[in-house]
Design an enzyme around this catalytic site. Structure first.
Site, PDB file in Angstrom:
ATOM      1  N   ASN A   1     -55.071  42.920  85.697  1.00 34.46           N
ATOM      2  CA  ASN A   1     -55.722  43.884  84.801  1.00 34.46           C
ATOM      3  C   ASN A   1     -54.811  45.090  84.644  1.00 34.46           C
ATOM      4  OD1 ASN A   1     -58.700  45.973  84.930  1.00 34.46           O
ATOM      5  ND2 ASN A   1     -57.560  45.125  83.190  1.00 34.46           N
TER       6      ASN A   1
ATOM      7  N   ARG B   1     -60.506  41.744  82.462  1.00 36.52           N
ATOM      8  CA  ARG B   1     -59.079  42.012  82.349  1.00 36.52           C
ATOM      9  C   ARG B   1     -58.686  42.537  80.967  1.00 36.52           C
ATOM     10  NH1 ARG B   1     -55.660  36.479  82.015  1.00 36.52           N
ATOM     11  NH2 ARG B   1     -56.836  35.799  83.826  1.00 36.52           N
ATOM     12  N   THR B   2     -57.594  43.275  80.937  1.00 36.29           N
ATOM     13  CA  THR B   2     -57.059  43.750  79.664  1.00 36.29           C
ATOM     14  C   THR B   2     -56.256  42.608  79.056  1.00 36.29           C
ATOM     15  OG1 THR B   2     -56.771  45.936  80.651  1.00 36.29           O
ATOM     16  CG2 THR B   2     -55.640  45.512  78.593  1.00 36.29           C
ATOM     17  N   LEU B   3     -56.651  42.171  77.869  1.00 33.39           N
ATOM     18  CA  LEU B   3     -55.956  41.060  77.236  1.00 33.39           C
ATOM     19  C   LEU B   3     -54.840  41.533  76.316  1.00 33.39           C
ATOM     20  CD1 LEU B   3     -58.990  38.789  76.407  1.00 33.39           C
ATOM     21  CD2 LEU B   3     -57.148  38.254  77.981  1.00 33.39           C
TER      22      LEU B   3
END
Lengths: 245, 237
Positions: free
Chosen positions: A126, A22-24
């Site tokens: 995400n 996932r994009t944090l």
């Protein structure tokens, strides 16, 4: 740890595997985009900054792009995600052209496609870390909409992303009216961009203005705005109160 | 819609660029004028160079509250000290007083300071007092988040015994370079020059500063550019 947590149904909720994909948080980001409808079409403005945290790292990032013949898109947020979105949009337009059926995607269709893209990614935890502005004209109909990274989308006569929501929209609410001329529209957008330059830490003084009308898309060359610092109060602000700021 | 700081594990950076340099005859203190709360610029024309006595000034960075309260206490103590001493305090005493507060309250304070001034015993002096309360007497020092962008610059251009003009120009150029790259620094450049003849405050708004890489000459409006453009189609897609 419960046995039930590791059953296939609960797998994704544990987070450990899902986290690796996932994009944090964003890395290189663009700041506000501001858009308005005017007499002949749509005007979009955005600066050319790509910030890397608090560093103003890149200063020639083009955040306004044309999509097909009838739309323009402006993006704030993670630049790499915007580039990915552009790849998807360019493919979309290409396949549309390949139909060769005399019909082409208008801004409404592109906006809807973007909304689905953003919302579906959000549902998978995400997201594409962007806030987008989509404007266009087709068959005389003007269209201006926005989509956020979680899929919130709407249309209006004037829209903005990021800090523009807080600083530009109040100005637009006050001064926008139906049938602005090109000159009036540009002046209004420049007023918004100047305030953003003063008050947004991630703003840089190099911007572009994009125009779309029935005739087509034009994106201006990059230019800088004059700023005003000549208030007498600015010269010696602590004259009467040493130690203050 | 907007995510502000992003990574919560990143170190808390001090918004500001502050500089203090000695020259042949005195000192020049410089600073930007941006105070931010998160990503919002709360004050675009702040004054970060604060007076402690007639001959000693302090550049403040980090927490605005912490730096102000330290300055206020030091000004108060220095005032009493001056009365008791019967003559102007030295820069060294001012720096030491700042040290006492910064060091003894190191767990609660988050402020980096530069003390600069002129006295008849030692002439022009600069003291850097970073987080923790270390005091270092230096020929020049830089501080604040914008200073990260200036280490290489100073390594290259610094020289001892500059003239007042050279020192002021160096400070203005440096702050202006930091402003170009540090989002937490901006606004105008302020300088305070202190020597045997007294104190001189200067103010350099954005339009007087040089343009750096990829910076363009500011214009009134796109409309002016379009109307004066040579080619018939200045806007291209």
């Amino acid at each position: 740890m419960n046995v039930s947590d590791s059953t296939p149904a609960m797998n994704n909720l544990m987070g450990s595997e899902a986290d690796s994909q996932r994009t944090l948080y964003p890395y290189v980001t663009g700041t506000s985009v501001v858009g308005i409808k005017y007499k002949d079409g749509i005007l979009l403005a955005a600066d050319m900054g790509g910030s890397y945290g608090s560093t103003l790292r890149y200063k020639t990032v083009e955040r306004l792009k044309s999509v097909g013949k009838h739309s323009i898109i402006g993006a704030s947020g993670e630049i790499s995600d915007f580039q990915e979105i552009m790849r998807n949009l360019d493919d979309l337009i290409l396949y549309d052209n390949m139909w060769d059926d005399g019909n082409s995607f208008g801004p409404k269709e592109v906006h809807n496609y973007l909304t689905r893209m953003m919302y579906n990614r959000r549902n998978k935890f995400n997201p594409l870390w962007n806030s987008l502005v989509l404007g266009g004209v087709k068959n005389g109909q003007k269209y201006l909409g926005t989509v956020s990274m979680i899929g919130v989308h709407y249309e209006d006569n004037h829209v903005a992303t990021g800090f523009g929501n807080h600083l530009a929209r109040p100005l637009l609410r006050d001064e926008w009216h139906e049938n602005l001329t090109f000159e009036e529209g540009v002046k209004l957008l420049e007023k918004c961009m100047r305030v953003l330059l003063y008050r947004d830490r991630s703003a840089v003084n190099k911007l572009q203005i994009a125009k779309i009308t029935e005739e087509g898309v034009t994106i201006s060359q990059p230019y800088a705005l004059k700023t005003f610092w000549g208030f007498s109060a600015f010269k010696n602000p602590t004259a009467g109160a040493e130690g203050s700021w | 819609m907007d995510v502000s700081s992003g990574d919560l594990n990143a170190p808390h950076s001090m918004g500001t660029t502050i500089i203090g340099v000695t020259y042949n005859g005195g000192v020049v203190l410089g600073a930007d004028s941006r105070t931010s709360t998160g990503m919002y610029v709360a004050n675009r024309a702040s004054d970060k160079i604060t007076q402690l006595t007639d001959n000693v000034y302090i550049c403040r960075s980090g927490s605005a509250a912490d730096s102000q309260i330290v300055s206020d206490y030091v000004r108060y103590f220095l005032h009493q000290h001056t009365i008791q001493l019967g003559q102007p305090s030295t820069v060294k005493v001012a720096a030491n007083l700042v040290r006492l507060l910064s060091y003894n309250n190191k767990n609660s304070l988050q402020t980096g300071l530069i003390v600069g001034g002129w006295d008849k015993y030692e002439g022009g002096k600069i003291y850097g007092i970073p987080l923790g309360g270390t005091v270092l007497e230096l020929p020049f020092t830089i501080g604040g988040s914008g200073s990260s962008y200036l280490y290489g610059f100073f390594d290259q251009v610094w020289k001892e015994g500059m003239t007042q003009e050279e020192a002021e120009q160096l400070v203005v150029k440096a702050v202006s370079l930091a402003i170009a790259r540090d989002g937490a620094s901006g606004g105008v450049v302020r300088t305070v020059t202190i020597n045997k003849d007294g104190v001189s405050r200067k103010f350099f708004p954005g339009d007087t500063l040089p343009l750096w890489h990829e910076e363009l000459e500011p214009k009134e409006s796109l409309l002016d550019i379009l109307s004066t453009a040579a080619s018939p189609e200045p806007m291209v897609s």
